[in-house]
Design a protein around this motif. Structure first.
Motif, PDB file in Angstrom:
ATOM      1  N   GLY A 252      -5.982  -6.151  17.200  1.00 52.89           N
ATOM      2  CA  GLY A 252      -5.703  -6.500  15.872  1.00 52.89           C
ATOM      3  C   GLY A 252      -5.426  -5.198  14.864  1.00 52.89           C
ATOM      4  N   ALA A 253      -5.857  -3.959  15.105  1.00 50.16           N
ATOM      5  CA  ALA A 253      -5.651  -2.722  14.565  1.00 50.16           C
ATOM      6  C   ALA A 253      -4.321  -2.429  14.725  1.00 50.16           C
ATOM      7  CB  ALA A 253      -6.666  -1.994  14.886  1.00 50.16           C
ATOM      8  N   ASP A 254      -3.954  -2.332  15.845  1.00 48.13           N
ATOM      9  CA  ASP A 254      -2.423  -1.968  16.360  1.00 48.13           C
ATOM     10  C   ASP A 254      -1.406  -2.753  15.727  1.00 48.13           C
ATOM     11  OD1 ASP A 254      -3.903   0.117  18.010  1.00 48.13           O
ATOM     12  OD2 ASP A 254      -3.557  -1.182  20.015  1.00 48.13           O
ATOM     13  N   LEU A 255      -1.838  -4.184  15.894  1.00 50.54           N
ATOM     14  CA  LEU A 255      -0.737  -5.011  15.274  1.00 50.54           C
ATOM     15  C   LEU A 255      -0.617  -4.858  13.664  1.00 50.54           C
ATOM     16  CD1 LEU A 255      -1.747  -8.394  16.851  1.00 50.54           C
ATOM     17  CD2 LEU A 255       0.598  -7.256  17.173  1.00 50.54           C
ATOM     18  N   LEU A 256      -1.796  -4.722  13.102  1.00 48.15           N
ATOM     19  CA  LEU A 256      -1.701  -4.021  11.656  1.00 48.15           C
ATOM     20  C   LEU A 256      -0.873  -2.999  11.457  1.00 48.15           C
ATOM     21  CD1 LEU A 256      -5.178  -5.387  10.647  1.00 48.15           C
ATOM     22  CD2 LEU A 256      -3.043  -6.535   9.706  1.00 48.15           C
ATOM     23  N   ALA A 257      -1.326  -1.838  12.054  1.00 50.78           N
ATOM     24  CA  ALA A 257      -0.444  -0.607  12.157  1.00 50.78           C
ATOM     25  C   ALA A 257       0.880  -0.756  12.363  1.00 50.78           C
ATOM     26  CB  ALA A 257      -1.324   0.327  12.814  1.00 50.78           C
ATOM     27  N   ALA A 258       1.256  -1.441  13.195  1.00 50.26           N
ATOM     28  CA  ALA A 258       2.671  -1.513  13.375  1.00 50.26           C
ATOM     29  C   ALA A 258       3.507  -2.351  12.613  1.00 50.26           C
ATOM     30  CB  ALA A 258       2.697  -1.899  15.004  1.00 50.26           C
TER      31      ALA A 258
ATOM     32  N   GLU B 199      -1.594   0.439   5.456  1.00 53.94           N
ATOM     33  CA  GLU B 199      -1.471   1.169   3.971  1.00 53.94           C
ATOM     34  C   GLU B 199      -1.223  -0.002   3.087  1.00 53.94           C
ATOM     35  OE1 GLU B 199       0.755   1.734   6.598  1.00 53.94           O
ATOM     36  OE2 GLU B 199       0.572   3.846   7.331  1.00 53.94           O
ATOM     37  N   ALA B 200      -1.701   0.431   1.936  1.00 56.96           N
ATOM     38  CA  ALA B 200      -1.755  -0.741   0.684  1.00 56.96           C
ATOM     39  C   ALA B 200      -0.409  -1.089   0.258  1.00 56.96           C
ATOM     40  CB  ALA B 200      -2.479   0.021  -0.492  1.00 56.96           C
ATOM     41  N   TRP B 201       0.493  -0.109   0.194  1.00 56.04           N
ATOM     42  CA  TRP B 201       1.786  -0.540  -0.027  1.00 56.04           C
ATOM     43  C   TRP B 201       2.614  -1.706   0.829  1.00 56.04           C
ATOM     44  CZ3 TRP B 201       5.913   0.612   3.320  1.00 56.04           C
ATOM     45  CH2 TRP B 201       5.897   1.305   4.185  1.00 56.04           C
ATOM     46  N   ARG B 202       2.098  -1.571   2.094  1.00 57.50           N
ATOM     47  CA  ARG B 202       2.565  -2.752   2.913  1.00 57.50           C
ATOM     48  C   ARG B 202       1.899  -4.112   3.024  1.00 57.50           C
ATOM     49  NH1 ARG B 202       2.319  -1.939   8.162  1.00 57.50           N
ATOM     50  NH2 ARG B 202       0.487  -0.490   8.294  1.00 57.50           N
ATOM     51  N   VAL B 203       0.852  -4.092   2.203  1.00 59.73           N
ATOM     52  CA  VAL B 203      -0.102  -5.387   2.143  1.00 59.73           C
ATOM     53  C   VAL B 203       0.358  -6.057   0.710  1.00 59.73           C
ATOM     54  CG1 VAL B 203      -2.377  -6.190   2.061  1.00 59.73           C
ATOM     55  CG2 VAL B 203      -1.838  -4.136   3.534  1.00 59.73           C
ATOM     56  N   GLU B 204       0.204  -7.331   1.054  1.00 63.48           N
ATOM     57  CA  GLU B 204       0.478  -8.232  -0.270  1.00 63.48           C
ATOM     58  C   GLU B 204      -0.611  -9.477  -0.020  1.00 63.48           C
ATOM     59  OE1 GLU B 204       3.608 -11.659  -2.104  1.00 63.48           O
ATOM     60  OE2 GLU B 204       4.308  -9.827  -1.028  1.00 63.48           O
ATOM     61  N   ARG B 205      -1.181  -9.590  -1.204  1.00 62.34           N
ATOM     62  CA  ARG B 205      -2.304 -10.528  -1.222  1.00 62.34           C
ATOM     63  C   ARG B 205      -1.876 -11.928  -1.544  1.00 62.34           C
ATOM     64  NH1 ARG B 205      -7.605 -10.159  -5.415  1.00 62.34           N
ATOM     65  NH2 ARG B 205      -8.846 -11.837  -4.185  1.00 62.34           N
ATOM     66  N   LEU B 206      -2.178 -12.728  -0.725  1.00 63.10           N
ATOM     67  CA  LEU B 206      -1.661 -14.277  -0.884  1.00 63.10           C
ATOM     68  C   LEU B 206      -3.093 -15.124  -1.736  1.00 63.10           C
ATOM     69  CD1 LEU B 206       0.183 -15.017   2.099  1.00 63.10           C
ATOM     70  CD2 LEU B 206       0.985 -14.679   0.029  1.00 63.10           C
ATOM     71  N   PRO B 207      -2.795 -15.864  -2.737  1.00 61.03           N
ATOM     72  CA  PRO B 207      -4.039 -16.574  -3.063  1.00 61.03           C
ATOM     73  C   PRO B 207      -4.643 -17.510  -2.031  1.00 61.03           C
ATOM     74  CG  PRO B 207      -2.278 -17.174  -4.257  1.00 61.03           C
ATOM     75  CD  PRO B 207      -1.557 -16.274  -3.309  1.00 61.03           C
TER      76      PRO B 207
ATOM     77  N   VAL C  46       6.085  -9.523  10.717  1.00 56.75           N
ATOM     78  CA  VAL C  46       5.079  -9.567   9.603  1.00 56.75           C
ATOM     79  C   VAL C  46       3.861 -10.135  10.317  1.00 56.75           C
ATOM     80  CG1 VAL C  46       4.671 -10.826   7.370  1.00 56.75           C
ATOM     81  CG2 VAL C  46       6.972 -10.300   7.975  1.00 56.75           C
ATOM     82  N   VAL C  47       2.702  -9.498   9.837  1.00 65.24           N
ATOM     83  CA  VAL C  47       1.210  -9.985  10.215  1.00 65.24           C
ATOM     84  C   VAL C  47       0.834 -10.509   9.094  1.00 65.24           C
ATOM     85  CG1 VAL C  47      -0.909  -9.142  10.828  1.00 65.24           C
ATOM     86  CG2 VAL C  47       1.133  -8.054  12.025  1.00 65.24           C
TER      87      VAL C  47
END
Length: 129
Positions: A30-36, A55-63, A83-84
């Motif tokens: 899971g950590a590897d998937l998020l990092a890649a 990294e926060a700049w790659r993360v988008e929060r969905l409601p 996309v993860v």
């Protein structure tokens, strides 16, 4: 292929729905998937865990999952090829996740679920007690 050995052919976009939370805390997949990932989408209940590995700049929060398909399409439209989508629990047992995966596959996007994969912070506190 270019002269430097890189393949310039367009790749099929891939979406991985990743279950975050319980499970084996030693699982590194899971950590590897998020990092890649080029882009990471997350629901509010697992956002803080996701931010340990991406990294926060790659993360988008969905409601919630209701807008996930449109958010995935937006990320792919912006050039993301992997996309993860991080969700709470096991995506294989979530009817909303299964419907999302089916819809993405119909749209020609390679979509897979990683059930039972644990993504947990390495420590919940930096303090030793």
């Amino acid at each position: 292929m270019t002269g430097d050995g890189r393949d310039t052919a367009a790749r099929t976009p891939t979406v991985t729905v990743l279950g975050a939370g319980g499970g084996d805390p030693d699982a590194a997949e899971g950590a590897d998937l998020l990092a890649a990932a080029d882009a990471v989408l997350t629901t509010p209940d697992v956002e803080s865990t996701v931010l340990f590995y991406a990294e926060a700049w790659r993360v988008e929060r969905l409601p919630d999952l209701a807008g996930a398909a449109a958010a995935v399409a937006d990320m792919i439209g912006l050039g993301a090829t992997h996309v993860v989508l991080a969700v709470h629990g096991d995506p294989a047992s979530n009817p909303g996740c299964r419907a999302l995966l089916d819809g993405l596959r119909v749209a020609g996007i390679e979509a897979v679920a990683r059930p039972g994969v644990s993504v947990v912070p390495p420590r919940l506190s930096p303090m030793p007690w």
